[in-house]
Write an enzyme that holds these catalytic residues in place. Sequence first.
Site, PDB file in Angstrom:
ATOM      1  N   ASN A 141       0.551  -1.286   0.129  1.00 17.28           N
ATOM      2  CA  ASN A 141      -0.381   0.038   0.151  1.00 17.28           C
ATOM      3  C   ASN A 141       0.984   1.182  -0.487  1.00 17.28           C
ATOM      4  O   ASN A 141       0.690   2.304  -0.967  1.00 17.28           O
ATOM      5  CB  ASN A 141      -1.174  -0.007   1.268  1.00 17.28           C
ATOM      6  CG  ASN A 141      -0.212  -0.326   2.677  1.00 17.28           C
ATOM      7  OD1 ASN A 141       0.613   0.031   2.701  1.00 17.28           O
ATOM      8  ND2 ASN A 141      -0.814   0.382   3.695  1.00 17.28           N
ATOM      9  N   GLU A 240       3.810  -5.271  12.460  1.00 21.23           N
ATOM     10  CA  GLU A 240       2.541  -4.136  12.226  1.00 21.23           C
ATOM     11  C   GLU A 240       1.728  -4.417  11.434  1.00 21.23           C
ATOM     12  O   GLU A 240       2.680  -4.442  10.220  1.00 21.23           O
ATOM     13  CB  GLU A 240       3.729  -2.704  11.282  1.00 21.23           C
ATOM     14  CG  GLU A 240       4.403  -2.160  12.126  1.00 21.23           C
ATOM     15  CD  GLU A 240       5.167  -0.832  11.794  1.00 21.23           C
ATOM     16  OE1 GLU A 240       6.254  -0.475  12.704  1.00 21.23           O
ATOM     17  OE2 GLU A 240       5.123  -0.381  10.795  1.00 21.23           O
ATOM     18  N   CYS A 274      -3.471   1.321   6.193  1.00 19.54           N
ATOM     19  CA  CYS A 274      -3.749   0.655   7.520  1.00 19.54           C
ATOM     20  C   CYS A 274      -4.822   1.989   8.776  1.00 19.54           C
ATOM     21  O   CYS A 274      -4.898   1.623   9.420  1.00 19.54           O
ATOM     22  CB  CYS A 274      -2.468   0.206   8.457  1.00 19.54           C
ATOM     23  SG  CYS A 274      -1.409   1.343   8.870  1.00 19.54           S
ATOM     24  N   GLU A 453       7.487   0.169  16.965  1.00 16.72           N
ATOM     25  CA  GLU A 453       9.286   1.278  15.977  1.00 16.72           C
ATOM     26  C   GLU A 453       8.576   2.512  16.045  1.00 16.72           C
ATOM     27  O   GLU A 453       8.040   3.379  16.555  1.00 16.72           O
ATOM     28  CB  GLU A 453       9.154   0.361  14.343  1.00 16.72           C
ATOM     29  CG  GLU A 453       9.586  -1.123  14.029  1.00 16.72           C
ATOM     30  CD  GLU A 453       9.827  -1.877  13.262  1.00 16.72           C
ATOM     31  OE1 GLU A 453      10.906  -0.750  12.219  1.00 16.72           O
ATOM     32  OE2 GLU A 453       9.330  -2.763  13.021  1.00 16.72           O
TER      33      GLU A 453
HETATM   34  P1  NAD Z   1      -0.057  -8.854   3.328  1.00 11.69           P
HETATM   35  O1  NAD Z   1      -0.024  -9.869   4.861  1.00 11.69           O
HETATM   36  O2  NAD Z   1      -0.702 -10.099   2.031  1.00 11.69           O
HETATM   37  O3  NAD Z   1       1.229  -9.373   2.685  1.00 11.69           O
HETATM   38  C1  NAD Z   1       2.102  -8.319   3.339  1.00 11.69           C
HETATM   39  C2  NAD Z   1       4.143  -9.194   3.104  1.00 11.69           C
HETATM   40  O4  NAD Z   1       3.899 -10.809   3.019  1.00 11.69           O
HETATM   41  C3  NAD Z   1       3.880  -9.215   0.815  1.00 11.69           C
HETATM   42  O5  NAD Z   1       4.989  -9.136   0.853  1.00 11.69           O
HETATM   43  C4  NAD Z   1       3.622 -10.717   1.158  1.00 11.69           C
HETATM   44  O6  NAD Z   1       4.324 -11.450   0.418  1.00 11.69           O
HETATM   45  C5  NAD Z   1       4.095 -11.302   2.101  1.00 11.69           C
HETATM   46  N1  NAD Z   1       3.707 -12.542   2.958  1.00 11.69           N
HETATM   47  C6  NAD Z   1       2.363 -12.842   3.176  1.00 11.69           C
HETATM   48  N2  NAD Z   1       2.433 -14.281   3.022  1.00 11.69           N
HETATM   49  C7  NAD Z   1       3.685 -14.172   3.935  1.00 11.69           C
HETATM   50  C8  NAD Z   1       4.385 -16.009   4.691  1.00 11.69           C
HETATM   51  N3  NAD Z   1       3.704 -17.102   5.206  1.00 11.69           N
HETATM   52  N4  NAD Z   1       5.158 -15.245   5.021  1.00 11.69           N
HETATM   53  C9  NAD Z   1       6.211 -14.421   4.842  1.00 11.69           C
HETATM   54  N5  NAD Z   1       5.696 -13.346   3.692  1.00 11.69           N
HETATM   55  C10 NAD Z   1       4.310 -13.292   3.710  1.00 11.69           C
HETATM   56  O7  NAD Z   1      -0.484  -7.771   3.335  1.00 11.69           O
HETATM   57  P2  NAD Z   1      -0.806  -6.684   1.973  1.00 11.69           P
HETATM   58  O8  NAD Z   1      -2.125  -7.076   1.201  1.00 11.69           O
HETATM   59  O9  NAD Z   1       0.685  -6.781   1.572  1.00 11.69           O
HETATM   60  O10 NAD Z   1      -1.319  -5.494   3.168  1.00 11.69           O
HETATM   61  C11 NAD Z   1      -2.144  -5.488   3.310  1.00 11.69           C
HETATM   62  C12 NAD Z   1      -2.729  -5.202   4.797  1.00 11.69           C
HETATM   63  O11 NAD Z   1      -1.510  -4.838   5.477  1.00 11.69           O
HETATM   64  C13 NAD Z   1      -3.590  -4.846   5.458  1.00 11.69           C
HETATM   65  O12 NAD Z   1      -3.774  -5.505   6.677  1.00 11.69           O
HETATM   66  C14 NAD Z   1      -2.873  -3.076   6.486  1.00 11.69           C
HETATM   67  O13 NAD Z   1      -3.567  -2.986   7.604  1.00 11.69           O
HETATM   68  C15 NAD Z   1      -1.516  -4.268   6.780  1.00 11.69           C
HETATM   69  N6  NAD Z   1      -1.316  -2.668   6.987  1.00 11.69           N
HETATM   70  C16 NAD Z   1      -0.745  -2.454   8.066  1.00 11.69           C
HETATM   71  C17 NAD Z   1       0.061  -1.359   8.249  1.00 11.69           C
HETATM   72  C18 NAD Z   1       0.887  -1.268   9.805  1.00 11.69           C
HETATM   73  O14 NAD Z   1       1.834   0.178   9.801  1.00 11.69           O
HETATM   74  N7  NAD Z   1      -0.052  -1.747  10.957  1.00 11.69           N
HETATM   75  C19 NAD Z   1       0.979  -1.002   7.437  1.00 11.69           C
HETATM   76  C20 NAD Z   1       0.422  -1.246   5.981  1.00 11.69           C
HETATM   77  C21 NAD Z   1      -0.584  -2.165   5.967  1.00 11.69           C
HETATM   78  O1  6OD Z   2       3.777   6.408   9.267  1.00 13.37           O
HETATM   79  C1  6OD Z   2       4.676   5.666   9.507  1.00 13.37           C
HETATM   80  O2  6OD Z   2       5.821   4.844   9.714  1.00 13.37           O
HETATM   81  C2  6OD Z   2       3.875   3.509   9.093  1.00 13.37           C
HETATM   82  N1  6OD Z   2       4.568   2.953   9.754  1.00 13.37           N
HETATM   83  C3  6OD Z   2       2.873   4.286   8.153  1.00 13.37           C
HETATM   84  C4  6OD Z   2       2.084   3.116   8.856  1.00 13.37           C
HETATM   85  C5  6OD Z   2       1.262   3.262   7.203  1.00 13.37           C
HETATM   86  C6  6OD Z   2      -0.185   1.186   6.757  1.00 13.37           C
HETATM   87  O3  6OD Z   2      -0.312   1.728   6.332  1.00 13.37           O
END
Ligand code: NAD
Ligand code: 6OD
Length: 472
Positions: A141, A240, A274, A453
């Site tokens: 994202n 995260e 997120c 972090e």
């Molecule tokens: P995802 O969990 O599907 O994938 C994230 C990464 O993990 C990708 O690089 C993917 O290839 C890898 N991955 C998937 N399965 C794996 C496994 N079994 N072992 C190792 N690596 C693996 O997430 P997404 O669809 O790319 O992103 C969307 C999600 O991420 C949403 O739930 C969003 O809320 C979350 N997100 C959280 C934050 C935060 O800071 N808390 C920030 C951005 C996105």
């Molecule tokens: O601002 C940041 O440091 C951070 N980790 C943002 C996360 C955004 C989620 O999509």
Amino acid sequence: MSGNREFADVNPADGTVIANVTEAGEAHVDEAVHAARGAVLGEWGQLGIRERSSRLHRVADAIEKRFDCFVQAEIADTGKPVSLASRLDVPRAVANFRVFADLVKMSGMESFQTETPDGITALNYAVRKPLGVIGIITPWNLPLLLLTWKVAPALACGNAVVVKPSEETPATATLLAETMQDAGIPNGVYNVVHGFGPGSAGEFLTQHPGVDAITFTGGSRTGAAIMKSVAPTVKPVSFELGGKNAAVVFADCNFEEAISGLSDAVFLNTGQVCLCAERVYVERKIFGLFVEALKRKAESLHPGWPNDPKTDLGPLISAQHREKVLSYYTLASEEGATLVTGGGVPKFSDNRDQGFYVQPTIYTGLPESARCVKEEIFGPVCHIAAFDSEEEAIAMANDTQYGLAASIWTTDLKRGHRVAQQMKVGITWVNCWFLRDLRTPFGGAGLSGIGREGGMHSMNFYSELNNICIRL
Ligand code: NAD
Ligand code: 6OD
């Protein structure tokens, strides 16, 4: 063992393939981990803090030099508007390197003068060492922002990294490798492996015994799978994860500011942040006015080609993700929601119809137990519900398994503090949203993550502390 398979990198604005990417097999991941280990044991590991810091500033300079290249790579992968990539993603990558380059020079050590009851004295002090090889796995994202948010502190602490960006967005991680070379970062310090999760580069990295820690941003379910995968080699993890964030809007808010802030909080990056607010709670006195004003905002958004400066709403990341978001639009009606606006797919009558756009969407009228109110959708959509008292609003906001972020909108700052302190989340904004100071703790409670972090929290995660006790 795989290694020469390719996968397509698709432009979400029109569905065209923009690159074919080589998927790293187990042997590639192993090679990358060994290269990283070599760097930690070699020139990189010998550098003093001042020199490391100055090299990280050079990385930031090098990103700035290639600013337009990074913007174009990011929007080709994600379809996000050029205005957003230029204002948020690429400047934040620069800031990530600068902040941690400075912080590493300023962070001190703990020390204690010790006296035992029987009169022995000692001096205790801790020294900060790199952890070694850090595996970094990131989502699609905010690809460059979230990658550099982890790469910068990891390198600042003297580690080498193997990064596995999302299979949906491989471009900027690759471009960053070239930029590292421009900046004089030695070979082996920054390694990129492309591919998927299970049975692919992601899983190989988490299982690799030569990786000393895993830091991951992505979905909560993936976090659980990674936890299992790292268990046999007992690696520290920083997670995260997802969110189902609440915004609480009181009748005494500055209405215009709240509408503008909430429009960002719901629709920025097509809702694929997120931290986005998918649950909006509004004090009943202003509920009707608020719903009408946010509806007007949603309808004024301009979905368009990423490179058009007027575009403020891009596509979703993929056909598969659009199916998921649209399935929630359908589910919302099945669960009895009232559709305020959106709910479908915009029609362009050009190649964007092969892209993955959806309409910004607002619902009201769902019970709090509805799946659409409980589950993360990760699209440009929110549900708005009314509340009558502060206590009720707090209870509704906290009624979730997630715990990432919240925002409170009020001109009564006493109330702002009071409510913010009761939010069960990692970050609460009052009268703002996604306003970041990179020195502050960032992370989530519950299903939203493990650890924090940011600032010294990053420095601590990416370091091994060795406490030295000297008898005096
Ligand atoms: P995802 O969990 O599907 O994938 C994230 C990464 O993990 C990708 O690089 C993917 O290839 C890898 N991955 C998937 N399965 C794996 C496994 N079994 N072992 C190792 N690596 C693996 O997430 P997404 O669809 O790319 O992103 C969307 C999600 O991420 C949403 O739930 C969003 O809320 C979350 N997100 C959280 C934050 C935060 O800071 N808390 C920030 C951005 C996105
Ligand atoms: O601002 C940041 O440091 C951070 N980790 C943002 C996360 C955004 C989620 O999509």
